[in-house]
Design a protein around this motif. Structure first.
Motif, short mmCIF file in Angstrom:
data_model
loop_
_atom_site.label_atom_id
_atom_site.label_comp_id
_atom_site.label_asym_id
_atom_site.label_seq_id
_atom_site.Cartn_x
_atom_site.Cartn_y
_atom_site.Cartn_z
N VAL A 184 12.47 -3.90 16.74
CA VAL A 184 12.05 -3.84 15.35
C VAL A 184 11.61 -2.42 15.01
CG1 VAL A 184 10.43 -4.76 13.63
CG2 VAL A 184 11.23 -6.22 15.51
N ALA A 185 12.07 -1.92 13.87
CA ALA A 185 11.58 -0.65 13.33
C ALA A 185 10.55 -0.95 12.25
CB ALA A 185 12.73 0.16 12.75
N CYS A 186 9.51 -0.12 12.16
CA CYS A 186 8.40 -0.37 11.24
C CYS A 186 8.35 0.70 10.16
CB CYS A 186 7.07 -0.37 12.00
SG CYS A 186 7.13 -1.32 13.51
N GLY A 187 7.98 0.28 8.98
CA GLY A 187 7.84 1.24 7.89
C GLY A 187 6.97 0.68 6.79
N VAL A 188 7.03 1.31 5.62
CA VAL A 188 6.24 0.87 4.47
C VAL A 188 7.16 0.70 3.28
CG1 VAL A 188 4.14 1.99 5.27
CG2 VAL A 188 5.73 3.27 3.82
N VAL A 189 6.67 0.00 2.28
CA VAL A 189 7.46 -0.18 1.06
C VAL A 189 7.66 1.17 0.36
CG1 VAL A 189 6.72 -2.56 0.76
CG2 VAL A 189 5.41 -0.71 -0.32
N ARG A 190 8.62 1.21 -0.53
CA ARG A 190 8.96 2.48 -1.21
C ARG A 190 7.75 3.08 -1.91
NH1 ARG A 190 8.43 1.68 -6.40
NH2 ARG A 190 9.18 -0.19 -7.49
N PRO A 208 5.49 4.67 -4.94
CA PRO A 208 5.36 4.26 -6.35
C PRO A 208 6.33 5.01 -7.25
CG PRO A 208 3.20 4.61 -5.37
CD PRO A 208 4.20 5.09 -4.36
N GLY A 209 7.03 4.28 -8.11
CA GLY A 209 7.93 4.88 -9.07
C GLY A 209 9.28 5.26 -8.51
N ALA A 210 9.50 5.13 -7.22
CA ALA A 210 10.77 5.52 -6.61
C ALA A 210 11.73 4.34 -6.56
CB ALA A 210 10.53 6.06 -5.20
N SER A 211 12.94 4.62 -6.16
CA SER A 211 13.92 3.57 -5.93
C SER A 211 14.07 3.38 -4.44
CB SER A 211 15.27 3.97 -6.54
OG SER A 211 16.30 3.15 -6.03
N ALA A 212 14.15 2.13 -4.00
CA ALA A 212 14.30 1.87 -2.57
C ALA A 212 15.58 2.51 -2.02
CB ALA A 212 14.31 0.37 -2.31
N ASP A 224 14.61 6.21 -1.57
CA ASP A 224 13.34 6.53 -0.92
C ASP A 224 13.58 6.97 0.52
OD1 ASP A 224 10.24 6.24 -1.12
OD2 ASP A 224 10.77 5.25 0.76
N PRO A 225 13.08 8.15 0.93
CA PRO A 225 13.34 8.65 2.30
C PRO A 225 12.86 7.71 3.38
CG PRO A 225 12.41 10.39 0.91
CD PRO A 225 12.31 9.11 0.13
N ARG A 226 11.73 7.05 3.17
CA ARG A 226 11.19 6.17 4.21
C ARG A 226 12.08 4.94 4.41
NH1 ARG A 226 5.15 6.04 1.72
NH2 ARG A 226 6.44 5.42 -0.06
N THR A 227 12.63 4.43 3.31
CA THR A 227 13.54 3.29 3.42
C THR A 227 14.82 3.71 4.12
OG1 THR A 227 12.63 2.47 1.33
CG2 THR A 227 14.65 1.43 2.14
N ARG A 228 15.30 4.88 3.83
CA ARG A 228 16.51 5.38 4.49
C ARG A 228 16.29 5.55 5.99
NH1 ARG A 228 19.10 10.10 0.60
NH2 ARG A 228 20.07 8.69 -0.93
N GLU A 229 15.11 6.02 6.36
CA GLU A 229 14.81 6.19 7.79
C GLU A 229 14.80 4.84 8.51
OE1 GLU A 229 11.14 8.22 7.38
OE2 GLU A 229 12.05 10.22 7.29
N GLY A 245 11.34 -4.84 -4.47
CA GLY A 245 12.51 -3.94 -4.46
C GLY A 245 12.89 -3.48 -3.07
N THR A 246 11.91 -3.14 -2.25
CA THR A 246 12.22 -2.65 -0.90
C THR A 246 12.77 -3.76 -0.02
OG1 THR A 246 10.36 -1.11 -1.15
CG2 THR A 246 11.33 -1.31 1.04
#
Length: 442
Positions: free
Chosen positions: A73-79, A81-85, A88-93, A130-131
Motif C-alpha cells: 500500500v502507498a500512503c498519501g493525502v487528499v488533493r 484545496p482548490g486543486a484538481s485531483a 495534483d502532484p501528490r495524487t500523481r505520486e 474528488g481524490t
C-alpha cells in the motif's frame, strides 16, 4: 463475528520507522516487508511516495518484492484545496508508486478543517470525494484514513459521518477511523464505531494508539462493534504507540474463535494464539503460617486456578511462602498439564521496595502499596528457564513468574519441543494471566 473476515493492516514501515533514528534503508525495508508477508498480514503500508527513500522503495518493490499474502500500500493525502485531483502532484505520486491499494488521509474533525488555511468544510468534502473518485477510476483500491475521527465525532458528529459517507460514495472500500492522539478508552472506541456503522452503513476499520495496552483494547472493542480492519504495527513498534497487531490477532483467535481473520491473517492469529500456551487463570490464593512443632513454623498455601476455563484447586506447605505456593500450584496443575511436572524451582530472588511488608521467602500483605519483583529460576529437563514476576507483593509476584514459566513450557510443547534451554528472564506482568488478576491474602 461469525463468518466475518477481519483484515490486519500493518503500518510498521510507515508509523514504526518514521522517527529519526528508526528510519530504515531500502534494503531493510524490503526485508521487513517480506517478513510481514510471511506473518500473514493483509496489507503492508510502504510509505509516502514523493520522499526520496519512499519513492526508491516502491520502485524496487515493483521488481523485487513478491508477496504471497499481503498487498503493498502507498500512503498519501487528499488533493490540495482548490486543486484538481488529476493534476495534483501528490495524487500523481500515489499513482506512480504502482501499488494496487492506496491509503488516503483526510481530516474528519470539523474544527481542524475550519482552522486550516485555504479550505472550508465543503471544500474538504470535495477534496475527499474528488481524490477517491480519481484514484478508483485509475484502477486503485482506496482506503480512507479519517484522521482525528473520534475527536471530530465528539465535536461535530454529523460532519464526521459525512466525511465517511462521501468517501464511500466516491468508491473507497473501507474508511478507517483514526484516533490521532491515542489513549481513548475502549468503551468509547466501541461506541463510536457502532454509531458510525449505524449512521453510514459503510465498511469500517480502526487505527488506535496508546500505551499500556489501550491501543489493543480499543482495537478489540472496535471489532466487537463491527469494524472489519485493524491497523497497527508489529509489537506496537513506533513512536505513536500503535496497536500491536500480534496481540490483536491472538486475542481475536483465542477469545472470539476468529476464523474471523481473513486469509493469511488467520494463520498469523492461530500461530500467535498457539504460542501463548494454555490459558491459566489465578482465581484466588492464600498464604499463611502453621506450626511445625516447638518454635518452628512453616508456610501453608492454597490456590484456586482455572485451566482453559476448568477449575482446579490445591493446598500445600513448605519452608517459606514461595516454596508453599510452588508446591500448591504443582498439585493443582500437574494432573491437567503433565508436562509441568518437570518444571522444578531451583531458586528465586525477591526485591521489595523500602517500607513494603513483603521480604524474600514471605508473602507481603496483598494490596500493600509498592511493587515487588521476583526473579525465579527453574530447571526444565536439561535446560534452564528464568522468569520475572511483578506485583504488589512477593507472593503474587512469584505466582506471576511461575505461571509465565508454565505458559512458556506449554507453548513450546505445542510446537513439539518440550525442552527449554537457557532462556533469559521474561517479565510476567498482567498480560500473562487471564483477568481477573491475582487476588489473595496472607
Amino acid at each position: 463475528m461469525a463468518g466475518q473476515d477481519i483484515q490486519l493492516h500493518d503500518t510498521t514501515l510507515r508509523d514504526g520507522a518514521r522517527p529519526a533514528g528508526r528510519a530504515l534503508p531500502v534494503d531493510d525495508r524490503l526485508a521487513v516487508a517480506r517478513c510481514l508477508d510471511g506473518l500473514g498480514v493483509g496489507f503492508i503500508e510502504g510509505g509516502r511516495p514523493g520522499a526520496a527513500e519512499d519513492t526508491e522503495f516502491f520502485r524496487r518493490a515493483a521488481g523485487e518484492l513478491r508477496l504471497a499474502c499481503a498487498v503493498l500500500v502507498a500512503c498519501g493525502v487528499v488533493r490540495a484545496p482548490g486543486a484538481s485531483a488529476a493534476t495534483d502532484p501528490r495524487t500523481r505520486e500515489l499513482l506512480a508508486a504502482g501499488t494496487p491499494v492506496v491509503t488516503l488521509a483526510a481530516v474528519s474533525d470539523s474544527r481542524r478543517v475550519e482552522r486550516a488555511p485555504g479550505t472550508n468544510l465543503a471544500e474538504n468534502l470535495a477534496a475527499v470525494g474528488g481524490t477517491v473518485r480519481h484514484l478508483v477510476r485509475a484502477g486503485r483500491r482506496v482506503l480512507l484514513d479519517a484522521e482525528h475521527f473520534f475527536d471530530g465525532h465528539r465535536a461535530n458528529r454529523e460532519y464526521a459521518l459525512e466525511v465517511v459517507r462521501t468517501a464511500a460514495e466516491a468508491g473507497a472500500e473501507t474508511v478507517v477511523l483514526c484516533d490521532g492522539d491515542g489513549g481513548r478508552p475502549a468503551d468509547e472506541v466501541g461506541a463510536v464505531v457502532s454509531d458510525t456503522l449505524y449512521g453510514t452503513g459503510v465498511e469500517l476499520g480502526v487505527h488506535c494508539r496508546g500505551g499500556a495496552g489501550r491501543a489493543v483494547a480499543g482495537s478489540v472493542a472496535a471489532v466487537a462493534a463491527g469494524a472489519r480492519q485493524v491497523r497497527g504495527t508489529v509489537s506496537g513498534y513506533g513512536w505513536r504507540r500503535d496497536a500491536d497487531l500480534l496481540s490483536v490477532a491472538a486475542h481475536l483467535i483465542v477469545t472470539r474463535g476468529a476464523a474471523a481473520l481473513s486469509g493469511g491473517s488467520a494463520a498469523l492469529g492461530a500461530a500467535v494464539a498457539e504460542s501463548a500456551g494454555r490459558a491459566v487463570e489465578v482465581v484466588s490464593w492464600q498464604v499463611g503460617a502453621e506450626s511445625a512443632g516447638g518454635d518452628r513454623s512453616r508456610s501453608s498455601a492454597s490456590v484456586l486456578l482455572r485451566v482453559d476455563g476448568v477449575a482446579t484447586a490445591a493446598t500445600a506447605s513448605g519452608g517459606g511462602a514461595v516454596e508453599a505456593l510452588d508446591r500448591a500450584v504443582h498439585r493443582a496443575l500437574d494432573p491437567v498439564l503433565p508436562g509441568v511436572r518437570r518444571l522444578r524451582l531451583t531458586g528465586h530472588l525477591a526485591r521489595v521496595p523500602a517500607g513494603h511488608a513483603g521480604t524474600a521467602g514471605t508473602a507481603g500483605t496483598a494490596g500493600t502499596a509498592g511493587t515487588a519483583r521476583v526473579v525465579a529460576s527453574f530447571a526444565d529437563g536439561d535446560g534452564r528457564l528464568d522468569t520475572v514476576g511483578v506485583a504488589a507483593d512477593t507472593g503474587a509476584a512469584f505466582l506471576r513468574a511461575l505461571l509465565e514459566a508454565v505458559r512458556r513450557l506449554t507453548a513450546r510443547e505445542r510446537h513439539g519441543d518440550g525442552r527449554t534451554a537457557d532462556r533469559g528472564p521474561s517479565a510476567a506482568h498482567g498480560p500473562t494471566l487471564t483477568e481477573p488478576t491475582l487476588t489473595g491474602t496472607d
